[in-house]
Write a protein that holds these residues in place. Structure first.
Motif, PDB file in Angstrom:
ATOM      1  N   VAL A  63       0.823  -1.214   0.000  1.00 33.66           N
ATOM      2  CA  VAL A  63       0.000   0.000   0.000  1.00 33.66           C
ATOM      3  C   VAL A  63       0.855   1.260   0.000  1.00 33.66           C
ATOM      4  O   VAL A  63       0.643   2.161  -0.822  1.00 33.66           O
ATOM      5  N   SER A  69      -3.780  -1.889  -3.817  1.00 34.75           N
ATOM      6  CA  SER A  69      -4.728  -2.356  -2.806  1.00 34.75           C
ATOM      7  C   SER A  69      -4.610  -3.869  -2.619  1.00 34.75           C
ATOM      8  O   SER A  69      -4.533  -4.612  -3.599  1.00 34.75           O
ATOM      9  N   ARG A 132      -5.687   4.828   2.903  1.00 36.31           N
ATOM     10  CA  ARG A 132      -5.506   4.600   1.457  1.00 36.31           C
ATOM     11  C   ARG A 132      -6.421   3.495   0.946  1.00 36.31           C
ATOM     12  O   ARG A 132      -7.045   3.629  -0.099  1.00 36.31           O
ATOM     13  N   VAL A 133      -6.513   2.393   1.690  1.00 33.81           N
ATOM     14  CA  VAL A 133      -7.360   1.281   1.246  1.00 33.81           C
ATOM     15  C   VAL A 133      -8.827   1.708   1.223  1.00 33.81           C
ATOM     16  O   VAL A 133      -9.560   1.386   0.280  1.00 33.81           O
ATOM     17  N   TRP A 136      -9.306   3.965  -1.821  1.00 32.62           N
ATOM     18  CA  TRP A 136      -9.329   3.156  -3.043  1.00 32.62           C
ATOM     19  C   TRP A 136     -10.620   2.360  -3.156  1.00 32.62           C
ATOM     20  O   TRP A 136     -11.144   2.177  -4.251  1.00 32.62           O
ATOM     21  N   ALA A 137     -11.134   1.864  -2.025  1.00 34.31           N
ATOM     22  CA  ALA A 137     -12.394   1.103  -2.054  1.00 34.31           C
ATOM     23  C   ALA A 137     -13.530   1.984  -2.556  1.00 34.31           C
ATOM     24  O   ALA A 137     -14.339   1.548  -3.378  1.00 34.31           O
TER      25      ALA A 137
END
Length: 147
Positions: A63, A69, A132-133, A136-137
């Motif tokens: 990440v 991801s 960040r995840v 991105w999701a």
């Protein structure tokens, strides 16, 4: 029978000795491996995924350094979440589909705040990875910035 949200094994390797947890919005569930049968709109609250120590190091690097991801590799069978049907069984009551807008707004705002100030002494690597995840999701599920 309602069992509630529980701590589960590493979503990548299944190791029961977990080190780190990150929370995701329910709409991230379709991005997880083997999630076809789960109706994410029936999830109440956030979805938690867990990582063992060695996999966490890999995820952190993936990440923060590579910009990728890990969700497509995370097995939804090891995710922890509550389903509306569990609450209905517990309360013997039919509930409306959960409204995720408040939770999603809070998660999006928290992620934006974390990413806008990564040098904050209260922000650690886990917070940055989660932010960040989560971001991105939302991007991957085509969520508009205002809901």
């Amino acid at each position: 029978m309602y069992t509630g949200k529980t701590e589960t094994a590493c979503c990548l390797c299944g190791n029961p000795d977990i080190e780190t947890r990150i929370d995701l919005p329910p709409r991230a569930v379709p991005l997880l491996k083997h999630s076809e049968a789960i109706a994410w709109r029936d999830i109440v609250g956030e979805v938690s995924i867990y990582f063992c120590e060695s996999d966490w190091e890999t995820v952190r690097d993936l990440v923060l350094e590579t910009g990728m991801s890990p969700l497509s590799r995370c097995n939804v069978a090891h995710a922890s979440f509550d389903l509306r049907e569990d609450f209905e069984a517990l309360l013997n009551d039919i509930r409306d589909e959960p409204d995720h807008s408040d939770l999603e707004r809070e998660m999006r705002e928290s992620a934006t705040k974390t990413l806008s100030n990564p040098e904050d002494p209260y922000v650690d690597e886990r917070d940055l990875v989660e932010a960040r995840v989560v971001t991105w999701a939302f991007d991957d599920t085509l969520v508009e910035s205002e809901t």
